[in-house]
Design an enzyme around this catalytic site. Structure first.
Site, PDB file in Angstrom:
ATOM      1  CB  SER A 138      -2.058  18.482 -79.442  1.00  0.00           C
ATOM      2  OG  SER A 138      -1.981  18.289 -78.035  1.00  0.00           O
ATOM      3  CE1 TYR A 148      -0.446  23.937 -79.070  1.00  0.00           C
ATOM      4  CE2 TYR A 148      -1.574  22.180 -77.892  1.00  0.00           C
ATOM      5  CZ  TYR A 148      -0.568  22.599 -78.742  1.00  0.00           C
ATOM      6  OH  TYR A 148       0.299  21.677 -79.272  1.00  0.00           O
TER       7      TYR A 148
END
Length: 257
Positions: A138, A148
């Site tokens: 990501s 994350y």
């Protein structure tokens, strides 16, 4: 005929990879937790494109699930030529607001599973002198933004390091770093997305097309959209201290709620 194995194949980016690879004539091994959805997906792709499709039900937050997929990747009689490590999820809440078991589950899926599956796949691929791995990360990997982002930063660094070590072996590795993509990701995490500007959203099918082009070109990191390439360019030249404050404010304003 080559075979691709995709984790998290039933929705979002994983489903887009399955559609594109099936259309290109690749046989598939589809991996997810929901057997019913896997079978529906397999039937649809087989009927539409005439390819062979295996289904493998596995939960990659558990050792048993990781081992089942690793065993399939290590099968020398039925080799996998392309691995797409796509399975993943997000937790709603800031650091210390998320229960520790949920944080550890994320690290299991995003880091341990990626390590073990990539290792199983590339060991077999190196013996044959060919193969590829796409580890879905990501753009959050490039900014200081919670667990994350930290887990996805690990994916990027691991993939780049492994790619360097396997250079010349015929095995290609690439970390795919998308931005916001219209999938089930945010819904599953209980995150609202109404506050995210429309221009930040990416189309999963276009994303996959760009990613496969980058893999063919031998890139080890793919940020497959001009908008996010520009944003990541700004990130590179912004001092880390200042970047932390910017990403925190931006996350509160535009991040999922």
């Amino acid at each position: 005929m080559t075979t691709a194995l995709i984790t998290g194949s039933t929705a979002g980016i994983g489903a887009a990879f399955a559609r594109r690879l099936a259309a290109d004539g690749h046989d598939l091994v589809l991996v997810a937790r929901d057997t019913g959805r896997l079978r529906e997906q397999a039937t649809e792709l087989h009927d539409r494109h005439g390819i062979e499709v295996e289904v493998l039900t596995a939960d990659l937050s558990e050792d048993k699930g990781i081992e089942a997929v690793a065993d399939r990747l290590g099968d020398r009689k039925n080799p996998v030529d392309l691995l797409v490590n796509n399975a993943g999820f997000g937790n709603k809440g800031r650091y210390l607001d998320v229960p520790m078991p949920d944080e550890l589950k994320m690290l299991k899926v995003h880091c341990e599973a990626v390590l073990r599956l990539t290792s199983a796949a590339t060991a077999a691929m190196r013996e044959r002198g060919r193969g590829g791995v796409v580890n879905v990360a990501s753009v959050a990997a490039f900014v200081p933004r919670g667990t994350y982002g930290a887990s996805k930063a690990w994916v990027v660094q691991f993939t780049q390091g492994a790619a360097k070590d396997l250079a010349g072996s015929g095995v290609r590795l690439m970390a795919l770093c998308p931005g916001f993509v219209r999938t089930e990701f945010h819904q599953r995490a209980g995150m609202g997305t109404d506050n995210i500007p429309g221009w930040l959203w990416l189309d999963a099918d276009k994303l996959v097309a760009a990613a496969l082009t980058d893999l063919a070109r031998g890139r080890t990191v793919s940020v497959p959209d001009p908008r996010y390439k520009a944003l990541m360019g700004l990130v590179k030249v912004t001092p880390r201290v200042l970047l932390g404050g910017i990403t925190s404010k931006t996350g509160r304003k535009y991040g999922p709620r």
